[in-house]
Structure formats: C-alpha cells, structure tokens
Design an enzyme around this catalytic site. Sequence first.
Site, PDB file in Angstrom:
ATOM      1  N   LYS A   9      -8.712   1.544   0.729  1.00  0.00           N
ATOM      2  CA  LYS A   9      -8.792   0.280   0.308  1.00  0.00           C
ATOM      3  C   LYS A   9     -10.390  -0.216   0.640  1.00  0.00           C
ATOM      4  O   LYS A   9     -10.959   0.493   1.080  1.00  0.00           O
ATOM      5  CB  LYS A   9      -7.756  -0.720   1.195  1.00  0.00           C
ATOM      6  CG  LYS A   9      -6.375  -0.160   1.025  1.00  0.00           C
ATOM      7  CD  LYS A   9      -5.331  -1.112   1.973  1.00  0.00           C
ATOM      8  CE  LYS A   9      -3.935  -0.839   1.636  1.00  0.00           C
ATOM      9  NZ  LYS A   9      -3.029  -1.575   2.459  1.00  0.00           N
ATOM     10  N   TYR A  49       1.541  -4.070  -6.304  1.00  0.00           N
ATOM     11  CA  TYR A  49       2.110  -4.770  -5.129  1.00  0.00           C
ATOM     12  C   TYR A  49       3.212  -5.639  -5.587  1.00  0.00           C
ATOM     13  O   TYR A  49       3.700  -6.864  -4.982  1.00  0.00           O
ATOM     14  CB  TYR A  49       1.199  -5.688  -4.267  1.00  0.00           C
ATOM     15  CG  TYR A  49       0.359  -4.779  -3.514  1.00  0.00           C
ATOM     16  CD1 TYR A  49       0.749  -4.016  -2.717  1.00  0.00           C
ATOM     17  CD2 TYR A  49      -1.078  -5.053  -3.548  1.00  0.00           C
ATOM     18  CE1 TYR A  49       0.224  -3.143  -1.756  1.00  0.00           C
ATOM     19  CE2 TYR A  49      -1.934  -3.974  -2.760  1.00  0.00           C
ATOM     20  CZ  TYR A  49      -1.394  -3.032  -1.894  1.00  0.00           C
ATOM     21  OH  TYR A  49      -2.026  -2.552  -1.153  1.00  0.00           O
ATOM     22  N   PHE A  57       1.779 -13.475   2.218  1.00  0.00           N
ATOM     23  CA  PHE A  57       0.423 -12.716   2.182  1.00  0.00           C
ATOM     24  C   PHE A  57       0.102 -11.982   0.946  1.00  0.00           C
ATOM     25  O   PHE A  57      -0.758 -11.840   0.849  1.00  0.00           O
ATOM     26  CB  PHE A  57       0.326 -11.630   3.410  1.00  0.00           C
ATOM     27  CG  PHE A  57       1.627 -10.728   3.169  1.00  0.00           C
ATOM     28  CD1 PHE A  57       1.254  -9.581   2.531  1.00  0.00           C
ATOM     29  CD2 PHE A  57       2.666 -10.590   3.973  1.00  0.00           C
ATOM     30  CE1 PHE A  57       2.319  -8.451   2.218  1.00  0.00           C
ATOM     31  CE2 PHE A  57       3.715  -9.438   3.715  1.00  0.00           C
ATOM     32  CZ  PHE A  57       3.454  -8.656   2.910  1.00  0.00           C
ATOM     33  N   ARG A  85       2.137   9.283   5.118  1.00  0.00           N
ATOM     34  CA  ARG A  85       2.467   7.707   5.686  1.00  0.00           C
ATOM     35  C   ARG A  85       2.128   8.100   7.213  1.00  0.00           C
ATOM     36  O   ARG A  85       1.464   7.138   7.964  1.00  0.00           O
ATOM     37  CB  ARG A  85       3.905   7.823   5.659  1.00  0.00           C
ATOM     38  CG  ARG A  85       4.486   7.302   4.310  1.00  0.00           C
ATOM     39  CD  ARG A  85       3.965   5.820   3.706  1.00  0.00           C
ATOM     40  NE  ARG A  85       5.017   4.754   4.477  1.00  0.00           N
ATOM     41  CZ  ARG A  85       4.763   3.508   4.498  1.00  0.00           C
ATOM     42  NH1 ARG A  85       3.849   3.119   3.491  1.00  0.00           N
ATOM     43  NH2 ARG A  85       5.579   2.633   5.027  1.00  0.00           N
ATOM     44  N   THR A  91       1.774  -0.277   9.859  1.00  0.00           N
ATOM     45  CA  THR A  91       1.315  -1.284   9.170  1.00  0.00           C
ATOM     46  C   THR A  91       0.434  -2.279   9.967  1.00  0.00           C
ATOM     47  O   THR A  91      -0.629  -2.637  10.132  1.00  0.00           O
ATOM     48  CB  THR A  91       2.228  -2.158   8.419  1.00  0.00           C
ATOM     49  OG1 THR A  91       2.960  -1.253   7.699  1.00  0.00           O
ATOM     50  CG2 THR A  91       1.407  -3.064   7.496  1.00  0.00           C
ATOM     51  N   ARG A 102      -5.284   4.169  10.521  1.00  0.00           N
ATOM     52  CA  ARG A 102      -5.117   2.680  11.214  1.00  0.00           C
ATOM     53  C   ARG A 102      -5.209   2.779  12.654  1.00  0.00           C
ATOM     54  O   ARG A 102      -5.773   1.748  13.128  1.00  0.00           O
ATOM     55  CB  ARG A 102      -3.692   2.158  10.625  1.00  0.00           C
ATOM     56  CG  ARG A 102      -3.686   2.082   9.181  1.00  0.00           C
ATOM     57  CD  ARG A 102      -2.186   1.619   8.454  1.00  0.00           C
ATOM     58  NE  ARG A 102      -2.270   1.478   7.102  1.00  0.00           N
ATOM     59  CZ  ARG A 102      -1.009   1.138   6.664  1.00  0.00           C
ATOM     60  NH1 ARG A 102       0.047   1.185   6.997  1.00  0.00           N
ATOM     61  NH2 ARG A 102      -1.128   0.992   5.339  1.00  0.00           N
ATOM     62  N   ASN A 112      -6.236  -2.672   6.490  1.00  0.00           N
ATOM     63  CA  ASN A 112      -5.670  -1.571   7.369  1.00  0.00           C
ATOM     64  C   ASN A 112      -6.110  -0.357   6.609  1.00  0.00           C
ATOM     65  O   ASN A 112      -5.559   0.770   6.838  1.00  0.00           O
ATOM     66  CB  ASN A 112      -4.171  -1.590   7.594  1.00  0.00           C
ATOM     67  CG  ASN A 112      -3.327  -1.772   6.337  1.00  0.00           C
ATOM     68  OD1 ASN A 112      -4.064  -1.602   5.168  1.00  0.00           O
ATOM     69  ND2 ASN A 112      -2.089  -2.196   6.317  1.00  0.00           N
ATOM     70  N   HIS A 115      -3.633   2.937   1.720  1.00  0.00           N
ATOM     71  CA  HIS A 115      -2.381   2.830   1.455  1.00  0.00           C
ATOM     72  C   HIS A 115      -1.669   4.066   1.278  1.00  0.00           C
ATOM     73  O   HIS A 115      -2.300   5.091   0.929  1.00  0.00           O
ATOM     74  CB  HIS A 115      -2.231   2.042  -0.044  1.00  0.00           C
ATOM     75  CG  HIS A 115      -1.023   2.297  -0.877  1.00  0.00           C
ATOM     76  ND1 HIS A 115      -0.024   1.451  -0.801  1.00  0.00           N
ATOM     77  CD2 HIS A 115      -0.623   3.124  -1.854  1.00  0.00           C
ATOM     78  CE1 HIS A 115       1.098   1.739  -1.299  1.00  0.00           C
ATOM     79  NE2 HIS A 115       0.698   2.976  -2.091  1.00  0.00           N
ATOM     80  N   GLU A 126       3.621   4.629  -8.671  1.00  0.00           N
ATOM     81  CA  GLU A 126       2.327   4.473  -8.376  1.00  0.00           C
ATOM     82  C   GLU A 126       1.294   5.327  -9.046  1.00  0.00           C
ATOM     83  O   GLU A 126       0.098   4.925  -9.317  1.00  0.00           O
ATOM     84  CB  GLU A 126       2.069   4.332  -6.811  1.00  0.00           C
ATOM     85  CG  GLU A 126       3.096   3.134  -6.069  1.00  0.00           C
ATOM     86  CD  GLU A 126       2.922   2.887  -4.763  1.00  0.00           C
ATOM     87  OE1 GLU A 126       2.366   4.083  -4.196  1.00  0.00           O
ATOM     88  OE2 GLU A 126       3.659   2.026  -3.992  1.00  0.00           O
TER      89      GLU A 126
HETATM   90  N1  LIG Z   1       2.129  -9.705   7.462  1.00  0.00           N
HETATM   91  C1  LIG Z   1       0.972  -9.504   6.850  1.00  0.00           C
HETATM   92  N2  LIG Z   1      -0.073 -10.105   6.661  1.00  0.00           N
HETATM   93  C2  LIG Z   1      -0.979  -9.642   5.767  1.00  0.00           C
HETATM   94  N3  LIG Z   1      -1.061  -8.631   5.148  1.00  0.00           N
HETATM   95  C3  LIG Z   1       0.034  -7.667   4.990  1.00  0.00           C
HETATM   96  C4  LIG Z   1       1.123  -8.076   5.956  1.00  0.00           C
HETATM   97  N4  LIG Z   1       2.110  -6.990   5.826  1.00  0.00           N
HETATM   98  C5  LIG Z   1       1.487  -6.238   4.898  1.00  0.00           C
HETATM   99  N5  LIG Z   1       0.256  -6.549   4.590  1.00  0.00           N
HETATM  100  C6  LIG Z   1      -0.690  -5.969   3.630  1.00  0.00           C
HETATM  101  O1  LIG Z   1       0.005  -5.526   2.453  1.00  0.00           O
HETATM  102  C7  LIG Z   1       0.174  -4.107   2.364  1.00  0.00           C
HETATM  103  C8  LIG Z   1       1.575  -3.626   1.790  1.00  0.00           C
HETATM  104  O2  LIG Z   1       2.434  -4.082   2.859  1.00  0.00           O
HETATM  105  P1  LIG Z   1       3.638  -2.731   3.170  1.00  0.00           P
HETATM  106  O3  LIG Z   1       4.876  -3.776   3.973  1.00  0.00           O
HETATM  107  O4  LIG Z   1       3.849  -2.113   1.976  1.00  0.00           O
HETATM  108  O5  LIG Z   1       2.770  -2.149   4.430  1.00  0.00           O
HETATM  109  P2  LIG Z   1       2.515  -0.486   4.605  1.00  0.00           P
HETATM  110  O6  LIG Z   1       3.536   0.218   3.322  1.00  0.00           O
HETATM  111  O7  LIG Z   1       2.370  -0.163   5.762  1.00  0.00           O
HETATM  112  O8  LIG Z   1       0.962  -0.438   3.598  1.00  0.00           O
HETATM  113  P3  LIG Z   1       0.887   0.300   2.215  1.00  0.00           P
HETATM  114  O9  LIG Z   1       1.894  -0.129   1.154  1.00  0.00           O
HETATM  115  O10 LIG Z   1      -0.453  -0.364   1.827  1.00  0.00           O
HETATM  116  O11 LIG Z   1       0.869   1.984   2.627  1.00  0.00           O
HETATM  117  C9  LIG Z   1      -0.259  -3.799   3.817  1.00  0.00           C
HETATM  118  O12 LIG Z   1      -0.831  -2.426   3.897  1.00  0.00           O
HETATM  119  C10 LIG Z   1      -1.214  -4.872   4.253  1.00  0.00           C
HETATM  120  O13 LIG Z   1      -2.348  -4.411   3.640  1.00  0.00           O
HETATM  121 MG   LIG Z   2       3.935   0.009   1.491  1.00  0.00          MG
END
Ligand SMILES: Nc1ncnc2c1ncn2[C@@H]1O[C@H](COP(=O)(O)OP(=O)(O)OP(=O)(O)O)[C@@H](O)[C@H]1O
Ligand SMILES: [Mg+2]
Length: 150
Positions: A9, A49, A57, A85, A91, A102, A112, A115, A126
């Site tokens: 990212k 997304y 968020f 993962r 996350t 992370r 973080n 992705h 994706e």
């Molecule tokens: N509570 C939150 N506040 C702010 N940003 C968030 C929050 N939760 C998630 N995000 C952001 O949105 C992204 C996607 O959220 P998701 O729940 O899919 O997490 P993830 O699967 O661990 O991450 P990714 O999809 O990026 O691999 C997160 O990686 C983070 O950048």
């Molecule tokens: Mg995710």
Amino acid sequence: MEKTFSMIKPDGIQRGLVGEILQRFEKKGIKIAAMKFMMISRELAEKHYTAHKGKVFYDDLIRFITSSPVLAMVFEGEDVINIVRKLAGATSPEAALPGTVRGDYSLDVEYNLIHASDSKESAEREISLFFREEEIINYELITAKWVYPK
Ligand SMILES: Nc1ncnc2c1ncn2[C@@H]1O[C@H](COP(=O)(O)OP(=O)(O)OP(=O)(O)O)[C@@H](O)[C@H]1O
Ligand SMILES: [Mg+2]
C-alpha cells in the site's frame, strides 16, 4: 497451485519498505506471477473495496489507497491465499503478531502496509481487477522442487 492478489500500500512505498516486504515472500519460496507499480484510480479503489462501502472508514480508505503509488502483485503457490494472509498479519496493530509484516512494521489499523486476498473468490476477483490475463506470467521457478519436494 493457487494464486492470490497482494499489494504493498502507499505507506509501504513511502516508507521504503518494498524490498523488506518482498524479501519475506521470496524467502518463503512463494512465486511472483505478476507485479505492477501503479497509481490506483478512484474507480478501481471503489471496485476493490466495494465490500467496505458504507463503513465509517470507507472514505478515508479510498483517499489513502489512491494517495500515492502501490505495488500490485500476484503470488502463486500451494495454499498461497492463506499463507500470504498469515505473513501479512492481523488488521489491527495490537493483534498483528511479531514476525508478520504488520506486526513488525505497522502501528495503525488503516496504514497497515499490505493487502492480501481473503478467499479464493476475492483472489480471483481482485486479480482480474488489477491485471489482464497476459500480464500474469506462466513460468517455471527453478527452486520449486526444493520448496515443494513432493
Ligand atoms: N476500523 C478501521 N479503521 C480504519 N481503516 C480500517 C479499519 N478496518 C480496516 N481498515 C482498512 O481497510 C482495509 C480493508 O479492511 P479489511 O477488513 O478487509 O482488513 P484486511 O483484510 O486485514 O486488510 P486487506 O483487505 O487490506 O488485506 C484494511 O487493511 C485497512 O487498511
Ligand atoms: Mg480484506
């Protein structure tokens, strides 16, 4: 063999962590099938997304992911969706364990660094959002027989 989508990212690019992060996947033995250094358009960000649309968020997340370049990647390997993962880590910063990307380098739930697709369906969706079929390279990795002996 399975494929997954991953992405360093904007914070990972800006903090100079590309080499550090990539090295972890390379050393693990995971094969790189595609890579693209790019700016994400608002349109692509919204598609990527879409599952988060409506969350508190969401607007911040779209702003963040389009703010600076990313490195989009396709990795290939056995059970690679789960493994990438795991290497990425949880996350939230307090849950992300040391040894994960992370856990080692991030202190924020949004910024973080990486992705990673969370299922076979997300991976397929994706990958096709970010790459054309001919951009995914089919080749033999010489280390494969030492990484997957059976
Ligand atoms: N509570 C939150 N506040 C702010 N940003 C968030 C929050 N939760 C998630 N995000 C952001 O949105 C992204 C996607 O959220 P998701 O729940 O899919 O997490 P993830 O699967 O661990 O991450 P990714 O999809 O990026 O691999 C997160 O990686 C983070 O950048
Ligand atoms: Mg995710």
